[in-house]
Design a protein around this motif. Structure first.
Motif, PDB file in Angstrom:
ATOM      1  N   MET A   1      84.600   3.746  37.148  1.00  0.00           N
ATOM      2  CA  MET A   1      83.100   3.775  36.793  1.00  0.00           C
ATOM      3  C   MET A   1      82.964   3.995  35.197  1.00  0.00           C
ATOM      4  O   MET A   1      83.792   5.050  34.684  1.00  0.00           O
ATOM      5  CB  MET A   1      82.359   4.967  37.323  1.00  0.00           C
ATOM      6  CG  MET A   1      80.937   5.172  36.842  1.00  0.00           C
ATOM      7  SD  MET A   1      80.193   6.443  37.976  1.00  0.00           S
ATOM      8  CE  MET A   1      78.591   6.298  36.848  1.00  0.00           C
ATOM      9  N   ALA A   2      82.450   3.158  34.188  1.00  0.00           N
ATOM     10  CA  ALA A   2      82.692   3.127  32.860  1.00  0.00           C
ATOM     11  C   ALA A   2      81.813   4.392  32.287  1.00  0.00           C
ATOM     12  O   ALA A   2      80.641   4.906  33.054  1.00  0.00           O
ATOM     13  CB  ALA A   2      82.070   2.201  32.287  1.00  0.00           C
ATOM     14  N   MET A   3      82.195   5.086  31.278  1.00  0.00           N
ATOM     15  CA  MET A   3      81.433   6.375  30.967  1.00  0.00           C
ATOM     16  C   MET A   3      80.697   5.865  29.909  1.00  0.00           C
ATOM     17  O   MET A   3      80.774   4.962  29.085  1.00  0.00           O
ATOM     18  CB  MET A   3      82.820   7.158  30.376  1.00  0.00           C
ATOM     19  CG  MET A   3      83.483   7.936  31.183  1.00  0.00           C
ATOM     20  SD  MET A   3      84.842   9.079  30.517  1.00  0.00           S
ATOM     21  CE  MET A   3      83.561  10.199  29.820  1.00  0.00           C
ATOM     22  N   GLN A   4      79.424   6.604  29.944  1.00  0.00           N
ATOM     23  CA  GLN A   4      78.321   6.127  28.902  1.00  0.00           C
ATOM     24  C   GLN A   4      78.750   6.605  27.473  1.00  0.00           C
ATOM     25  O   GLN A   4      79.089   7.966  27.266  1.00  0.00           O
ATOM     26  CB  GLN A   4      76.912   6.759  29.508  1.00  0.00           C
ATOM     27  CG  GLN A   4      75.957   6.507  28.401  1.00  0.00           C
ATOM     28  CD  GLN A   4      74.506   7.041  29.024  1.00  0.00           C
ATOM     29  OE1 GLN A   4      74.688   7.784  29.958  1.00  0.00           O
ATOM     30  NE2 GLN A   4      73.424   6.556  28.389  1.00  0.00           N
ATOM     31  N   PHE A   5      78.432   5.784  26.511  1.00  0.00           N
ATOM     32  CA  PHE A   5      78.992   6.219  25.179  1.00  0.00           C
ATOM     33  C   PHE A   5      77.812   7.362  24.719  1.00  0.00           C
ATOM     34  O   PHE A   5      76.713   7.280  24.928  1.00  0.00           O
ATOM     35  CB  PHE A   5      78.570   5.099  24.326  1.00  0.00           C
ATOM     36  CG  PHE A   5      78.999   5.472  22.937  1.00  0.00           C
ATOM     37  CD1 PHE A   5      80.263   5.444  22.331  1.00  0.00           C
ATOM     38  CD2 PHE A   5      77.843   5.331  22.101  1.00  0.00           C
ATOM     39  CE1 PHE A   5      80.216   5.831  21.114  1.00  0.00           C
ATOM     40  CE2 PHE A   5      77.943   5.692  20.533  1.00  0.00           C
ATOM     41  CZ  PHE A   5      79.248   5.908  19.941  1.00  0.00           C
ATOM     42  N   TYR A   6      78.547   8.194  23.968  1.00  0.00           N
ATOM     43  CA  TYR A   6      77.586   9.255  23.710  1.00  0.00           C
ATOM     44  C   TYR A   6      77.584   9.576  22.031  1.00  0.00           C
ATOM     45  O   TYR A   6      78.657   9.464  21.364  1.00  0.00           O
ATOM     46  CB  TYR A   6      78.181  10.849  24.207  1.00  0.00           C
ATOM     47  CG  TYR A   6      77.457  11.975  23.732  1.00  0.00           C
ATOM     48  CD1 TYR A   6      76.152  12.310  24.012  1.00  0.00           C
ATOM     49  CD2 TYR A   6      78.299  12.806  22.573  1.00  0.00           C
ATOM     50  CE1 TYR A   6      75.538  13.443  23.503  1.00  0.00           C
ATOM     51  CE2 TYR A   6      77.394  13.764  21.815  1.00  0.00           C
ATOM     52  CZ  TYR A   6      76.169  14.198  22.553  1.00  0.00           C
ATOM     53  OH  TYR A   6      75.423  15.386  21.583  1.00  0.00           O
ATOM     54  N   ALA A   7      76.457   9.758  21.487  1.00  0.00           N
ATOM     55  CA  ALA A   7      76.213  10.031  19.975  1.00  0.00           C
ATOM     56  C   ALA A   7      75.434  11.223  19.784  1.00  0.00           C
ATOM     57  O   ALA A   7      74.316  11.447  20.429  1.00  0.00           O
ATOM     58  CB  ALA A   7      75.834   8.963  19.389  1.00  0.00           C
ATOM     59  N   SER A   8      75.727  12.063  19.122  1.00  0.00           N
ATOM     60  CA  SER A   8      74.898  13.262  18.895  1.00  0.00           C
ATOM     61  C   SER A   8      73.737  13.170  18.099  1.00  0.00           C
ATOM     62  O   SER A   8      73.540  11.869  17.428  1.00  0.00           O
ATOM     63  CB  SER A   8      75.844  14.464  17.883  1.00  0.00           C
ATOM     64  OG  SER A   8      76.018  13.710  16.553  1.00  0.00           O
ATOM     65  N   PRO A   9      72.585  13.663  18.467  1.00  0.00           N
ATOM     66  CA  PRO A   9      71.387  13.432  17.686  1.00  0.00           C
ATOM     67  C   PRO A   9      71.468  13.214  16.126  1.00  0.00           C
ATOM     68  O   PRO A   9      70.775  12.445  15.601  1.00  0.00           O
ATOM     69  CB  PRO A   9      70.600  14.600  18.227  1.00  0.00           C
ATOM     70  CG  PRO A   9      71.017  15.002  19.454  1.00  0.00           C
ATOM     71  CD  PRO A   9      72.382  14.832  19.352  1.00  0.00           C
ATOM     72  N   GLU A  10      72.267  14.175  15.533  1.00  0.00           N
ATOM     73  CA  GLU A  10      72.369  14.043  14.239  1.00  0.00           C
ATOM     74  C   GLU A  10      72.955  12.573  13.791  1.00  0.00           C
ATOM     75  O   GLU A  10      72.494  12.093  12.546  1.00  0.00           O
ATOM     76  CB  GLU A  10      73.377  15.305  13.641  1.00  0.00           C
ATOM     77  CG  GLU A  10      72.955  16.674  13.954  1.00  0.00           C
ATOM     78  CD  GLU A  10      72.836  17.131  15.439  1.00  0.00           C
ATOM     79  OE1 GLU A  10      73.507  16.428  15.955  1.00  0.00           O
ATOM     80  OE2 GLU A  10      72.654  18.255  15.406  1.00  0.00           O
TER      81      GLU A  10
END
Length: 284
Positions: A1-10
């Motif tokens: 299962m591919a992991m969702q890309f995460y980016a901080s709100p900043e």
């Protein structure tokens, strides 16, 4: 299962800000400044699309960036001003209220949508004196600033503002203020940093004239703009309804009050070649 890309709100906010700034920098700049007779709005514009417009009686609008985005904002501002003017009073429509509305709209778009608006706008209101003029800068993220008499928008705003700051004078006449605005716009964008020459065909110019009654917005183009760029005197067109605006109509020619078809010709022989009405030509 591919992991969702995460980016901080900043990081998301920084990316959106950089995206919007780059989009604005690709466009041409605009300048708004006060002078003795009102507020001058000047934009470098090579197209027939308007960057400068009227929002209400004493309120003007200037923008840089993506045309379709700031045009939708302009239309929304005109509708809001008209509705408030009809529901309450025309004096209740202010530049500050419109600037606050734009701030909320752009702030919501920047925070809640995937793509921010690539625009920077100015809401200008002319007062009864140069000290009462108001200039509001609203940026892509909804930030608003009350500018002190002059402002520049676009990718080269800082360099243009430096030129304006050193020579801006609220007591200057229109020709002097226009020369300063054009000098600021022409100071950037040249080859190897050299100043450019901007002609009347490359500029869009309008004023909020404090001496006009009612609607103060007035565009300057064509021969009038050329005259001002050459240092001539501003000669605004007369408002509709002023004395001497049009020559009185010439008196009309006297016209018949009776139709020719209604003239009673019975018993009259108008054509000698034809017999009278009571004669058939055979004596009967």
């Amino acid at each position: 299962m591919a992991m969702q890309f995460y980016a901080s709100p900043e990081q998301v906010q920084r990316d959106r800000s950089e995206y919007a700034r780059k989009g604005i920098a690709r466009g041409r700049s605009a300048v708004v400044l006060t002078y003795e007779g009102g507020v001058l709005l000047v934009a470098e514009n090579l197209t027939s699309l308007r960057k400068i417009s009227e929002l209400y009686d004493r309120i003007g609008f200037a923008a840089v960036g993506r045309y379709n985005e700031f045009e939708s904002l302009r239309r929304a501002g005109v509708r809001m001003a008209d509705l408030n003017g009809l529901a309450y009073d025309r004096r209740d429509v202010t530049g500050r209220a419109l600037a606050n509305a734009y701030t909320q709209t752009l702030g919501a778009i920047f925070s809640e949508t995937q793509k921010p608006y690539e625009v920077e706008i100015c809401v200008a209101q002319v007062g009864t004196s140069p000290e009462s003029d108001e200039l509001y800068r609203i940026t892509y993220d909804g930030s608003v600033q009350d500018e002190p008499g002059f402002m520049a928008m676009g990718g080269s705003a800082e360099a243009i503002s430096t030129v304006l700051k050193s020579r801006h004078d609220v007591a200057a006449d229109l020709a002097t203020a226009l020369a300063l605005a054009v000098e600021g716009l022409a100071s950037v964008g040249g080859e190897n940093g050299t100043p450019r020459t901007l002609g009347a065909s490359q500029l869009e110019v309008a004023v909020l004239d404090r001496n006009r009654k009612g609607r103060t917005f007035r565009r300057i183009a064509g021969a009038a703009l050329t005259t001002l760029l050459e240092g001539g005197k501003d000669e605004p067109e007369k408002e509709v309804g002023e004395a001497g605006d049009v020559a009185p109509p010439a008196p009309g020619e006297d016209k018949p009050t009776v139709s020719a078809a209604s003239v009673d010709l019975e018993g009259k022989n108008e054509d000698p070649a034809e017999p009278a009405d009571d004669t058939n030509g055979d004596g009967s």
